[in-house]
Motif scaffolding. Structure first.
Motif, short mmCIF file in Angstrom:
data_model
loop_
_atom_site.label_atom_id
_atom_site.label_comp_id
_atom_site.label_asym_id
_atom_site.label_seq_id
_atom_site.Cartn_x
_atom_site.Cartn_y
_atom_site.Cartn_z
N THR A 17 -6.22 -9.37 -7.76
CA THR A 17 -5.52 -8.93 -9.78
C THR A 17 -5.75 -7.37 -10.04
N VAL A 18 -6.42 -6.71 -9.26
CA VAL A 18 -6.61 -5.71 -9.79
C VAL A 18 -6.00 -4.66 -8.82
N ARG A 19 -5.57 -3.82 -9.38
CA ARG A 19 -4.97 -2.57 -9.10
C ARG A 19 -5.13 -1.03 -8.21
N TYR A 20 -5.74 -0.59 -7.76
CA TYR A 20 -7.06 0.32 -7.12
C TYR A 20 -5.88 1.60 -6.95
N LEU A 21 -6.35 2.70 -7.29
CA LEU A 21 -6.27 3.81 -6.67
C LEU A 21 -6.80 4.91 -6.55
N GLY A 22 -6.51 5.25 -4.99
CA GLY A 22 -7.68 6.15 -4.84
C GLY A 22 -6.95 7.87 -4.59
N VAL A 23 -8.48 8.53 -4.67
CA VAL A 23 -8.65 9.88 -4.42
C VAL A 23 -9.69 10.27 -2.99
N ARG A 24 -8.84 10.43 -2.29
CA ARG A 24 -9.84 10.48 -1.13
C ARG A 24 -10.01 12.06 -0.19
N PHE A 25 -11.65 12.51 -1.03
CA PHE A 25 -11.46 14.13 -0.78
C PHE A 25 -11.75 14.43 0.73
N LEU A 26 -11.47 15.66 1.64
CA LEU A 26 -11.96 15.90 2.37
C LEU A 26 -13.57 15.71 2.74
N PRO A 27 -14.20 15.65 3.94
CA PRO A 27 -15.81 15.59 4.10
C PRO A 27 -15.79 17.08 3.36
N GLY A 28 -17.12 17.30 2.71
CA GLY A 28 -18.08 18.35 1.96
C GLY A 28 -16.82 18.78 0.63
N GLN A 29 -15.78 18.52 0.51
CA GLN A 29 -15.34 18.96 -0.32
C GLN A 29 -14.82 18.21 -1.86
N MET A 36 0.81 -0.91 0.26
CA MET A 36 -0.12 0.30 0.04
C MET A 36 1.21 1.93 -0.22
N PHE A 37 0.59 2.10 -0.80
CA PHE A 37 1.54 3.50 -0.77
C PHE A 37 0.14 4.37 -0.88
N TYR A 38 0.96 5.62 0.07
CA TYR A 38 -0.19 6.83 0.26
C TYR A 38 0.83 8.30 0.29
N GLN A 39 -0.18 8.99 -0.59
CA GLN A 39 0.97 10.32 0.01
C GLN A 39 0.00 11.61 0.34
N ARG A 40 -0.61 12.74 0.83
CA ARG A 40 -0.44 14.31 0.29
C ARG A 40 -0.35 14.35 -0.57
N PRO A 41 -1.46 14.88 -0.87
CA PRO A 41 -1.40 15.90 -2.27
C PRO A 41 -0.52 17.47 -2.62
N ASP A 42 -0.32 17.24 -3.39
CA ASP A 42 -0.29 18.64 -3.72
C ASP A 42 -0.60 20.26 -2.61
N TYR A 89 -4.33 10.73 -1.40
CA TYR A 89 -3.56 9.23 -1.91
C TYR A 89 -3.34 8.44 -2.36
N TRP A 90 -4.05 7.22 -2.62
CA TRP A 90 -3.32 5.92 -2.15
C TRP A 90 -3.41 5.12 -2.95
N LEU A 91 -2.64 3.60 -3.73
CA LEU A 91 -2.55 3.29 -4.42
C LEU A 91 -2.09 2.02 -3.89
N SER A 92 -3.14 0.65 -4.05
CA SER A 92 -2.74 -1.22 -3.80
C SER A 92 -3.34 -1.67 -4.65
N SER A 93 -2.44 -2.94 -4.71
CA SER A 93 -3.43 -3.71 -4.84
C SER A 93 -2.26 -5.36 -4.36
N GLY A 94 -3.00 -6.65 -4.85
CA GLY A 94 -2.71 -7.35 -3.85
C GLY A 94 -3.35 -7.33 -2.26
N GLY A 95 -2.88 -7.84 -0.86
CA GLY A 95 -3.36 -7.57 -0.37
C GLY A 95 -4.35 -8.65 0.15
N ALA A 96 -4.71 -8.24 1.51
CA ALA A 96 -5.89 -8.79 1.79
C ALA A 96 -7.50 -9.09 1.21
N PRO A 97 -7.88 -10.45 1.48
CA PRO A 97 -8.88 -9.96 0.22
C PRO A 97 -10.18 -9.03 0.64
N GLN A 98 -10.30 -8.62 1.85
CA GLN A 98 -11.01 -8.08 2.22
C GLN A 98 -10.85 -6.76 3.01
#
Length: 268
Positions: free
Chosen positions: A65-77, A1-7, A17-26
């Motif tokens: 087998t799926v690679r997941y990329l996420g953008v997490r917005f702050l509440p209401g934003q 799992m990789f994650y990073q604060r934005p600009d 942001y976060w990036l994940s592949s493999g790992g736990a099934p749930q």
């Protein structure tokens, strides 16, 4: 799992942001008042999903087998980037195309390493903000107060914004996905989780008692904390202290992120 604060220019609106592949099934997801954009990428295609604000503990199935990329917005934003309102996504996820996919399904750089992907996300979101500059709402003042353990009544907050309580409730449901009262409960829950996770030391034993955690997190008493934590996490405070919440880091908004968010809102 990789994650990073934005600009830094995006940090008033984007948690990380976060990036994940493999790992736990749930993964266990806990309510936190946030909306996520998630890109699920296989060798053949990329699908963009919007995950709305949750009001209960949810178990998410993950394909190894799926690679997941996420953008997490702050509440209401998320409103600064998405056309779909948070109210349409509460307790659900929806695969999207068009404007709400943010061009991510066609992005050629999704196969790059974490650093390159996160840098491209910065550029993409900054371009979107340049086209549609953020507009502050009375809701932002409400969220600023509700992040705190002690805050004025909703009627008082509405009056200070020049709105009726019903108008403020409507704004919160539209852009956060839940009522102000529900959001305040979620924030109390996360304050308690952070305090329960604080390591015990001989000097901090008293501050780590469940009664003192309840008071510091903003609960009326320990029973109040137990009821709400059981509702949102499925566990008692004692169970959470022993086992942790079982939440994947990509779906948990950190205390550091919240502190920075409230500071940015104060400066706007």
């Amino acid at each position: 799992m990789f994650y990073q604060r934005p600009d830094p220019r995006l940090q008033p609106w984007v948690s990380h942001y976060w990036l994940s592949s493999g790992g736990a099934p749930q993964h266990v997801l806990l309510p936190d008042g946030c909306v996520d954009v998630v890109v699920a990428t296989t060798a053949c295609e990329a699908t963009v999903w919007l995950y709305g604000t949750a009001t209960q503990r949810t178990v998410l199935d993950v394909e190894p087998t799926v690679r997941y990329l996420g953008v997490r917005f702050l509440p209401g934003q998320a409103r600064h980037f998405l056309r779909m309102s948070a109210a349409e996504l509460t307790d659900r996820a929806e695969a999207v195309k068009g404007d709400d996919a943010l061009g991510l399904a066609e992005a050629h750089w999704l196969a790059d390493g974490a650093g390159g992907v996160f840098a491209e996300l910065d550029r993409l979101l900054l371009r979107l903000l340049a086209r549609h500059p953020p507009r502050r709402l009375a809701l932002d003042n409400l969220l600023l107060h509700l992040h705190r353990p002690q805050h004025p009544s909703l009627a008082t907050l509405a009056a200070s914004c020049g709105l009726s309580r019903r108008q403020l409730e409507r704004l919160c449901r539209t852009h956060v996905g839940v009522s102000p009262a529900c959001f305040a409960m979620i924030r109390r829950c996360h304050r308690a989780l952070a305090l329960l996770a604080r390591p015990a030391t001989p000097q901090a034993l008293m501050s780590l008692s469940l009664a003192s955690i309840a008071a510091e997190a903003g609960y009326a008493d320990q029973s109040h904390m137990t009821r709400e934590l059981r509702r949102f996490t499925g566990q008692t405070p004692g169970g959470l202290r022993r086992n942790g919440p079982g939440a994947d880091v990509a779906f948990v908004l950190s205390g550091a992120g919240l502190s920075h968010h409230t500071a940015c809102l104060s400066d706007l």
